[in-house]
Motif scaffolding. Structure first.
Motif, PDB file in Angstrom:
ATOM      1  N   ALA A 137       0.827  -1.221   0.000  1.00  0.00           N
ATOM      2  CA  ALA A 137       0.000   0.000   0.000  1.00  0.00           C
ATOM      3  C   ALA A 137       0.856   1.265   0.000  1.00  0.00           C
ATOM      4  O   ALA A 137       0.347   2.351   0.203  1.00  0.00           O
ATOM      5  N   VAL A 182      -2.552  -3.613   1.873  1.00  0.00           N
ATOM      6  CA  VAL A 182      -3.817  -3.102   1.329  1.00  0.00           C
ATOM      7  C   VAL A 182      -4.986  -3.692   2.114  1.00  0.00           C
ATOM      8  O   VAL A 182      -5.997  -3.020   2.346  1.00  0.00           O
ATOM      9  N   ARG A 206     -16.271  -3.697  -1.715  1.00  0.00           N
ATOM     10  CA  ARG A 206     -15.872  -3.467  -3.113  1.00  0.00           C
ATOM     11  C   ARG A 206     -15.892  -4.754  -3.915  1.00  0.00           C
ATOM     12  O   ARG A 206     -16.236  -4.767  -5.084  1.00  0.00           O
ATOM     13  N   THR A 245      -1.775   0.204  -4.729  1.00  0.00           N
ATOM     14  CA  THR A 245      -3.115  -0.129  -4.236  1.00  0.00           C
ATOM     15  C   THR A 245      -4.096  -0.284  -5.399  1.00  0.00           C
ATOM     16  O   THR A 245      -4.897  -1.220  -5.428  1.00  0.00           O
ATOM     17  N   TYR A 304      -6.599  -3.608  -6.778  1.00  0.00           N
ATOM     18  CA  TYR A 304      -8.026  -3.692  -7.104  1.00  0.00           C
ATOM     19  C   TYR A 304      -8.260  -4.103  -8.553  1.00  0.00           C
ATOM     20  O   TYR A 304      -9.208  -4.830  -8.838  1.00  0.00           O
ATOM     21  N   THR A 344       0.232   0.644   8.556  1.00  0.00           N
ATOM     22  CA  THR A 344      -0.100  -0.709   8.092  1.00  0.00           C
ATOM     23  C   THR A 344       0.688  -1.793   8.835  1.00  0.00           C
ATOM     24  O   THR A 344       0.168  -2.875   9.079  1.00  0.00           O
ATOM     25  N   GLU A 394      -5.216  -1.605   5.146  1.00  0.00           N
ATOM     26  CA  GLU A 394      -5.704  -0.260   4.842  1.00  0.00           C
ATOM     27  C   GLU A 394      -7.208  -0.286   4.504  1.00  0.00           C
ATOM     28  O   GLU A 394      -7.972   0.575   4.928  1.00  0.00           O
ATOM     29  N   SER A 395      -7.630  -1.287   3.736  1.00  0.00           N
ATOM     30  CA  SER A 395      -9.026  -1.318   3.274  1.00  0.00           C
ATOM     31  C   SER A 395      -9.968  -1.878   4.329  1.00  0.00           C
ATOM     32  O   SER A 395     -11.137  -1.489   4.395  1.00  0.00           O
ATOM     33  N   ASP A 434     -14.002  -2.591   4.065  1.00  0.00           N
ATOM     34  CA  ASP A 434     -14.407  -1.997   2.783  1.00  0.00           C
ATOM     35  C   ASP A 434     -14.083  -2.906   1.616  1.00  0.00           C
ATOM     36  O   ASP A 434     -14.751  -2.876   0.585  1.00  0.00           O
ATOM     37  N   ALA A 435     -13.012  -3.708   1.779  1.00  0.00           N
ATOM     38  CA  ALA A 435     -12.613  -4.604   0.690  1.00  0.00           C
ATOM     39  C   ALA A 435     -13.758  -5.563   0.343  1.00  0.00           C
ATOM     40  O   ALA A 435     -14.022  -5.829  -0.825  1.00  0.00           O
TER      41      ALA A 435
END
Ligand code: 5AD
Ligand code: SF4
Length: 421
Positions: free
Chosen positions: A36, A68, A79, A42, A46, A150, A71-72, A75-76
């Motif tokens: 990340a 990542v 998505r 990043t 995705y 992270t 960090e996500s 939310d990952a």
């Protein structure tokens, strides 16, 4: 660190009887290990997740691990709803849970410390180079950097654990040891008797192992190059004469904004001390261009320091605003266009340095470590003591891994050489 994490994950899965496949549509388990540090990395994650989602078979388990994921977080899953697991850089030892319970969704992005090192199996076969993490996380708070978020605060692994890994690597084929850490020279471990161990102690230990011929470490914070560590370059011949010691910028004003050591003379003193104990030492750096408020004059100072220190091999990046960082909120963000122009100019300087050093190697003899056969299948690829790539016209993969090589040609990217019989 990510190469190492990937190897440990692969070793764990192999120990459970799984085998590797190159065919995405055939895989039962797909793990994306992620970085990340810049936005581009990043974004790549995705887009790769989108690709994998389309190519994988219905029943395949699939998830992300690493920075990542941290960090996500949850939310990952929003998505990419098909994701089965999202595990931060200190939680990937929990992968077996998802294999045993394919119906659960597993989210763990906690910073649990050193647990993962204990719970994953040792690698049973090492390649020529063994990466051995000695610490994780970082206590420096460079204002642009997402790593303290992270990977968390610094934790050094127990000295005896690193020693055990180093010994194990030496017994299973490693010729080179690379000690790893986000802030590797910050390594400091105090045992139950109050004995304090530093990176220099780890180097001293690795140097006693007859199978180990080359030792290096990455990445170093300039002002943590303590005298005991600098002295190692004079005392231990096995320690390669090459050091990655990022400066990031040549402008004291920008360095202050970055919350980095901003006294260039201190940096120069460290380089000079290193050269006085090991005259052939060469340094590499990381650079960031286009940090908020960086002026043309600041940037010129970065070009000047690159020229002055004659870094032989460096990484340069456009500043990328990251979540959870101070610099992302700073005023006077620099336009993409100016960043691109500055990066191009800096790369020009860094390439000149690299080419000049590579050319100066022609005619020299160096003991180099074999990495294997190149993609064309016609050459062996070696690494010199300065980590340059050296290509040799031979495909005899059965030769010993360490060879004395005479450098016959060079360009910016690599050297060519002949094995001295
Ligand atoms: N933008 C650009 N480069 C960065 N690095 C770390 N954070 C950022 C960022 N936000 C670079 C630094 C560091 C290397 C690993 O990545 O140069 O040394
Ligand atoms: Fe990030 Fe390195 Fe600075 Fe730590 S020392 S905050 S890892 S750039």
């Amino acid at each position: 660190m990510n190469v190492y994490d990937g190897q440990r994950i692969a070793a764990m899965l192999k120990a459970r009887g799984m085998v590797e496949t190159d065919d995405l549509s055939d895989a039962d388990l797909i793990i994306l290990n992620t970085c990340a540090v810049r936005e581009k990395a990043t974004n790549k994650v995705y887009s790769a997740l989108g690709r994998i989602r389309r190519a994988k078979k219905e029943s395949a388990l699939f998830g992300i691990v690493g920075c990542v994921a941290r960090e996500s977080g949850g939310d990952a899953f929003k998505r990419i709803p098909e994701l089965n697991f999202v595990l931060g850089p200190q939680s990937y030892h929990r992968l077996p849970e998802i294999i045993d319970n394919p119906d659960i969704k597993l989210l763990n992005i906690d910073l649990t410390g050193l647990e993962k090192f204990d719970e994953l199996p040792q690698m049973t076969t090492s390649p020529n180079v063994a990466y051995i993490p000695v610490q994780e996380g970082c206590n420096h708070c460079c204002t642009y950097c997402i790593v303290p978020y992270t990977r968390g605060r610094e934790i050094s692994r127990p000295f005896k654990d690193v020693v055990a890994d180093t010994l194990n690597a030496s017994k299973t084929g490693a010729i080179e040891i690379c000690f790893l850490g986000q802030n590797v020279n910050g390594y400091k471990y105090t045992d139950e008797n109050g004995n304090v161990y530093r990176l220099s102690d780890l180097i001293k230990y690795a140097a006693t192992l007859p199978e180990i011929h080359r030792i290096r470490f990455t990445s170093s914070y300039p002002t943590e190059m303590t005298d005991d560590l600098i002295e190692m370059f004079g005392m231990e011949e096995k320690l390669l004469p090459f050091l990655n010691m990022p400066i990031q910028s040549g402008s004291p004003r920008v360095l202050k904004l970055m919350n980095r050591p901003d006294d260039l003379d201190t940096y120069r003193t460290i380089v000079n001390k290193l050269k006085s104990v090991r005259p052939d030492i060469q340094i590499s750096s990381d650079f960031i261009v286009g940090f908020p408020d960086e002026t043309d004059d600041d940037f010129e100072q970065t070009l000047n320091i690159a020229k002055e220190i004659k870094y032989i091999n460096s990484y340069s990046f456009k500043y990328s605003p990251r979540p959870h960082t101070v610099a992302a909120l700073m005023k006077n963000q620099i336009s993409e266009q100016i960043k691109s122009v500055r990066l191009q100019r800096l790369d020009g300087q860094l390439n000149d340095n690299q080419r000049e050093f590579n050319m100066s190697c022609i005619g020299k003899e160096m003991v180099c470590l074999c990495e294997g056969i190149d993609k064309t299948g016609k050459h062996l690829v070696f690494r010199t003591p300065y980590m340059q790539q050296c290509i040799v016209e031979s495909v005899d993969a059965n030769i010993a891994s360490l060879q004395k090589i005479k450098i016959t040609d060079a360009n910016k990217a690599s050297l060519r050489g002949e094995i001295i019989k």
